[in-house]
Design a protein around this motif. Structure first.
Motif, PDB file in Angstrom:
ATOM      1  N   GLN A   1       0.845  -1.190   0.000  1.00 28.83           N
ATOM      2  CA  GLN A   1       0.000   0.000   0.000  1.00 28.83           C
ATOM      3  C   GLN A   1       0.882   1.242   0.000  1.00 28.83           C
ATOM      4  OE1 GLN A   1      -2.844  -0.147   3.207  1.00 28.83           O
ATOM      5  NE2 GLN A   1      -4.069  -1.711   2.171  1.00 28.83           N
ATOM      6  N   PRO A   2       0.356   2.354  -0.476  1.00 30.37           N
ATOM      7  CA  PRO A   2       1.138   3.598  -0.425  1.00 30.37           C
ATOM      8  C   PRO A   2       1.622   3.872   0.993  1.00 30.37           C
ATOM      9  CG  PRO A   2      -0.799   3.901  -1.791  1.00 30.37           C
ATOM     10  CD  PRO A   2      -0.943   2.547  -1.149  1.00 30.37           C
ATOM     11  N   GLY A   3       2.903   4.251   1.081  1.00 37.13           N
ATOM     12  CA  GLY A   3       3.509   4.523   2.369  1.00 37.13           C
ATOM     13  C   GLY A   3       4.220   3.348   2.996  1.00 37.13           C
ATOM     14  N   GLU A   4       3.971   2.152   2.496  1.00 40.01           N
ATOM     15  CA  GLU A   4       4.613   0.964   3.037  1.00 40.01           C
ATOM     16  C   GLU A   4       6.012   0.765   2.438  1.00 40.01           C
ATOM     17  OE1 GLU A   4       0.804  -1.767   4.357  1.00 40.01           O
ATOM     18  OE2 GLU A   4       1.832  -2.256   2.480  1.00 40.01           O
ATOM     19  N   SER A   5       6.661  -0.300   2.898  1.00 39.08           N
ATOM     20  CA  SER A   5       8.043  -0.571   2.477  1.00 39.08           C
ATOM     21  C   SER A   5       8.152  -1.972   1.893  1.00 39.08           C
ATOM     22  CB  SER A   5       8.992  -0.457   3.675  1.00 39.08           C
ATOM     23  OG  SER A   5       8.976   0.836   4.230  1.00 39.08           O
TER      24      SER A   5
ATOM     25  N   LEU B   1      17.705  -3.406  -2.417  1.00 39.91           N
ATOM     26  CA  LEU B   1      17.069  -2.117  -2.630  1.00 39.91           C
ATOM     27  C   LEU B   1      15.952  -1.994  -1.589  1.00 39.91           C
ATOM     28  CD1 LEU B   1      17.011   0.438  -4.411  1.00 39.91           C
ATOM     29  CD2 LEU B   1      15.140  -0.644  -5.688  1.00 39.91           C
ATOM     30  N   GLN B   2      16.207  -1.170  -0.581  1.00 37.24           N
ATOM     31  CA  GLN B   2      15.202  -0.903   0.443  1.00 37.24           C
ATOM     32  C   GLN B   2      14.333   0.238  -0.056  1.00 37.24           C
ATOM     33  OE1 GLN B   2      14.588  -2.429   3.505  1.00 37.24           O
ATOM     34  NE2 GLN B   2      12.778  -1.103   3.555  1.00 37.24           N
ATOM     35  N   MET B   3      13.044  -0.023  -0.166  1.00 37.52           N
ATOM     36  CA  MET B   3      12.110   0.959  -0.711  1.00 37.52           C
ATOM     37  C   MET B   3      11.117   1.349   0.382  1.00 37.52           C
ATOM     38  SD  MET B   3      11.443  -0.640  -4.519  1.00 37.52           S
ATOM     39  CE  MET B   3      10.470  -2.008  -3.892  1.00 37.52           C
ATOM     40  N   ASN B   4      11.206   2.592   0.825  1.00 39.94           N
ATOM     41  CA  ASN B   4      10.311   3.107   1.860  1.00 39.94           C
ATOM     42  C   ASN B   4       9.366   4.146   1.266  1.00 39.94           C
ATOM     43  OD1 ASN B   4      11.739   1.550   3.756  1.00 39.94           O
ATOM     44  ND2 ASN B   4      13.130   3.242   4.229  1.00 39.94           N
ATOM     45  N   SER B   5       8.311   4.437   1.986  1.00 42.55           N
ATOM     46  CA  SER B   5       7.340   5.463   1.557  1.00 42.55           C
ATOM     47  C   SER B   5       6.918   5.240   0.109  1.00 42.55           C
ATOM     48  CB  SER B   5       7.943   6.862   1.731  1.00 42.55           C
ATOM     49  OG  SER B   5       8.306   7.082   3.075  1.00 42.55           O
ATOM     50  N   LEU B   6       6.536   4.024  -0.190  1.00 35.50           N
ATOM     51  CA  LEU B   6       6.210   3.678  -1.567  1.00 35.50           C
ATOM     52  C   LEU B   6       5.021   4.471  -2.082  1.00 35.50           C
ATOM     53  CD1 LEU B   6       6.809  -0.146  -1.360  1.00 35.50           C
ATOM     54  CD2 LEU B   6       7.919   1.390  -2.975  1.00 35.50           C
ATOM     55  N   LYS B   7       5.073   4.760  -3.375  1.00 38.65           N
ATOM     56  CA  LYS B   7       4.029   5.507  -4.062  1.00 38.65           C
ATOM     57  C   LYS B   7       3.492   4.675  -5.217  1.00 38.65           C
ATOM     58  CE  LYS B   7       6.475   9.884  -3.221  1.00 38.65           C
ATOM     59  NZ  LYS B   7       7.062  11.087  -3.873  1.00 38.65           N
ATOM     60  N   PRO B   8       2.273   4.926  -5.656  1.00 36.89           N
ATOM     61  CA  PRO B   8       1.739   4.165  -6.805  1.00 36.89           C
ATOM     62  C   PRO B   8       2.630   4.254  -8.041  1.00 36.89           C
ATOM     63  CG  PRO B   8      -0.032   5.329  -5.699  1.00 36.89           C
ATOM     64  CD  PRO B   8       1.241   5.794  -5.054  1.00 36.89           C
TER      65      PRO B   8
ATOM     66  N   GLN C   1       8.095  -8.202  -9.734  1.00 43.84           N
ATOM     67  CA  GLN C   1       7.007  -7.238  -9.840  1.00 43.84           C
ATOM     68  C   GLN C   1       6.783  -6.532  -8.507  1.00 43.84           C
ATOM     69  OE1 GLN C   1       4.849  -6.417 -12.588  1.00 43.84           O
ATOM     70  NE2 GLN C   1       4.172  -4.804 -11.171  1.00 43.84           N
ATOM     71  N   VAL C   2       6.672  -5.210  -8.585  1.00 41.76           N
ATOM     72  CA  VAL C   2       6.292  -4.394  -7.428  1.00 41.76           C
ATOM     73  C   VAL C   2       5.025  -3.637  -7.802  1.00 41.76           C
ATOM     74  CG1 VAL C   2       6.914  -2.417  -5.990  1.00 41.76           C
ATOM     75  CG2 VAL C   2       8.632  -4.156  -6.539  1.00 41.76           C
ATOM     76  N   THR C   3       3.995  -3.792  -7.001  1.00 39.85           N
ATOM     77  CA  THR C   3       2.736  -3.093  -7.223  1.00 39.85           C
ATOM     78  C   THR C   3       2.376  -2.317  -5.966  1.00 39.85           C
ATOM     79  OG1 THR C   3       1.972  -4.843  -8.721  1.00 39.85           O
ATOM     80  CG2 THR C   3       0.305  -3.338  -7.847  1.00 39.85           C
ATOM     81  N   VAL C   4       2.195  -1.018  -6.135  1.00 39.17           N
ATOM     82  CA  VAL C   4       1.821  -0.151  -5.012  1.00 39.17           C
ATOM     83  C   VAL C   4       0.414   0.366  -5.279  1.00 39.17           C
ATOM     84  CG1 VAL C   4       2.442   1.825  -3.599  1.00 39.17           C
ATOM     85  CG2 VAL C   4       4.233   0.487  -4.729  1.00 39.17           C
ATOM     86  N   SER C   5      -0.498  -0.070  -4.457  1.00 38.43           N
ATOM     87  CA  SER C   5      -1.896   0.274  -4.689  1.00 38.43           C
ATOM     88  C   SER C   5      -2.670   0.153  -3.396  1.00 38.43           C
ATOM     89  CB  SER C   5      -2.496  -0.645  -5.743  1.00 38.43           C
ATOM     90  OG  SER C   5      -3.887  -0.403  -5.894  1.00 38.43           O
ATOM     91  N   SER C   6      -3.646   1.030  -3.236  1.00 37.37           N
ATOM     92  CA  SER C   6      -4.519   0.942  -2.060  1.00 37.37           C
ATOM     93  C   SER C   6      -5.744   0.107  -2.380  1.00 37.37           C
ATOM     94  CB  SER C   6      -4.933   2.339  -1.595  1.00 37.37           C
ATOM     95  OG  SER C   6      -5.518   3.053  -2.655  1.00 37.37           O
TER      96      SER C   6
END
Length: 117
Positions: free
Chosen positions: A13-17, A80-87, A112-117
């Protein structure tokens, strides 16, 4: 050629890591410059972050301050540490190893990385 195996992608979800891993079984990844690339649907593959053999780092403007690239030479892995993820971070993430000696590039299969609420 270096065999690269990516893992760690998924749905967030947006904001997650999320943390992505790029492993190189049977090779010494510390000898290579390694980059993480992202390819969103309909777009070209673009560089997100890179780390050279001396652990000097470079980031794309849209991920600087949110993503961190690092390497663990003992585990032969780049992360690759990804924080504060965005769509807009959604896409297939690939790692690439570049040999300083042969100038050859090797790519992983992507995760695959999917950022979605």
């Amino acid at each position: 050629q270096v065999r690269l195996v990516e893992s760690g992608g998924g749905l967030a979800q947006p904001g997650e890591s999320l943390r992505l891993s790029c492993a190189a079984p049977g090779s010494t990844l510390s000898l290579f410059n390694v980059g993480w690339y992202r390819q969103a649907p309909g777009n070209q593959r673009e560089l997100v972050a890179s780390i050279d053999y001396n652990s000097r780092r470079n980031y794309a403007d849209d991920v600087r301050g949110r993503f961190t690239i690092s390497r663990d030479n003992a585990k032969n892995t780049v992360y690759l540490q990804m924080n504060s993820l965005k769509p807009e971070d959604t896409g297939v993430y690939y790692c690439k190893a570049h040999s300083r000696y042969t100038q050859a590039d090797s790519w992983g299969q992507g995760t695959q990385v999917t950022v979605s609420s």
